[in-house]
Design an enzyme around this catalytic site. Sequence first.
Site, PDB file in Angstrom:
ATOM      1  N   LYS A  39       0.812  -1.215   0.000  1.00  0.00           N
ATOM      2  CA  LYS A  39       0.000   0.000   0.000  1.00  0.00           C
ATOM      3  C   LYS A  39       0.845   1.266   0.000  1.00  0.00           C
ATOM      4  CE  LYS A  39      -3.438   0.369   2.850  1.00  0.00           C
ATOM      5  NZ  LYS A  39      -4.198   0.280   4.113  1.00  0.00           N
ATOM      6  N   LYS A  40       2.153   1.116   0.155  1.00  0.00           N
ATOM      7  CA  LYS A  40       3.002   2.284   0.278  1.00  0.00           C
ATOM      8  C   LYS A  40       3.310   2.908  -1.088  1.00  0.00           C
ATOM      9  CE  LYS A  40       3.469   2.073   4.786  1.00  0.00           C
ATOM     10  NZ  LYS A  40       2.943   0.765   5.175  1.00  0.00           N
TER      11      LYS A  40
END
Length: 375
Positions: free
Chosen positions: A184-185
């Site tokens: 998700k980064k």
Amino acid sequence: MSWTVPLTDVVVAEEDVEAVLACYRDGWLTMGPRTQELERRFAELVGVQHAVAVSSGTAALHLALLAAGIGPGDEVLVPALTFVAGAAAVRACGGVPVLVDSVGPHDPNLDPQDAAARVTARTRAILPTHFMGYACDLAAVRALADEHGLRVVEDCAQAVLARDADGARVGSRSDAGCFSFFSKKQLCVGEGGMVTTDDEALAAKVRSLRSHAMTSVTWDRHRGHAESYDILDVGFNYRLDEPRAALGLSRLGRLEADLDRRRAMTQAYRQALAGLDGVLVPWDDDALVERATHFCFAVLLEDLATRDRVREELAARGIQTTWYPALTMFSGYADAGSRPRAETIAARHTALPLSSSFGAREVDLVVGALREILA
């Protein structure tokens, strides 16, 4: 469930696939030359002397704290509103996380004044998070650390390449910065992390501990640089492998353009939500938006009931959201007592969809739905 607008999106470009396939074709899969090149380029981007790749952001936090000397009984000041990895890393060192309240709805980051009030004779470090991609007040954090002789280890997991109020990259001016490459980064490889520092001894300690505290690693022995190894300490298998390093290198070249797109989407959200009754957008300052790197886009609603109703109705329309609990809301940290500002922000906020692959269409869908729900 199939979302019309998911919370985020990961686009794996063909060049990424080819970079990973090239690694598999070469046949060297454990930590080696691609990892070293990723470290070199990441250090250059952040503006530090050393970057040490590890298997996750959590591993980065754990090793940075150990290398900074945190041990049994040591207290470390940690934000009450952040992902649990920082507090867990303190406990993994045998230390005691002391939870610090947030500044308030306009700035959910760690409150330096509350941190100062929680310093004791056992306090050894501060672990500030740059929550949601916005740098905390690092000048105040460093001033507090200097006053009490504390180490500063930054949790930069959500803030790769963000800048502080002085214009420096986060993770470049403290004892260490810790980054995450989770899916998700902003720079995602699936799993992975990095420790940045200008402290040569700290970097050497992290490098040692990430690979069982061995005096040489497999790549050294493969090239004939060492025949055997010694074990110097109790270490870990926190190595980053070569396929993920290859993916990171491929994506690194697009990172700043991806961040620009996230920033543009954030600005579009802010403009579209301006003046909407019942919605508060934190960090409401153009300069902050320019310095941030936008892990997510959060809004605060009137109260918990409204937040939950809005999330439920957005989900019914195919729009995915999330929210981040205060650590005091978890059973494992309930004995810390209340941190009222952090808990209020946790109860009122929701994170709306944000991705470098999204644009005006997604903003219009989300904002249109939100306006209808709150009408």
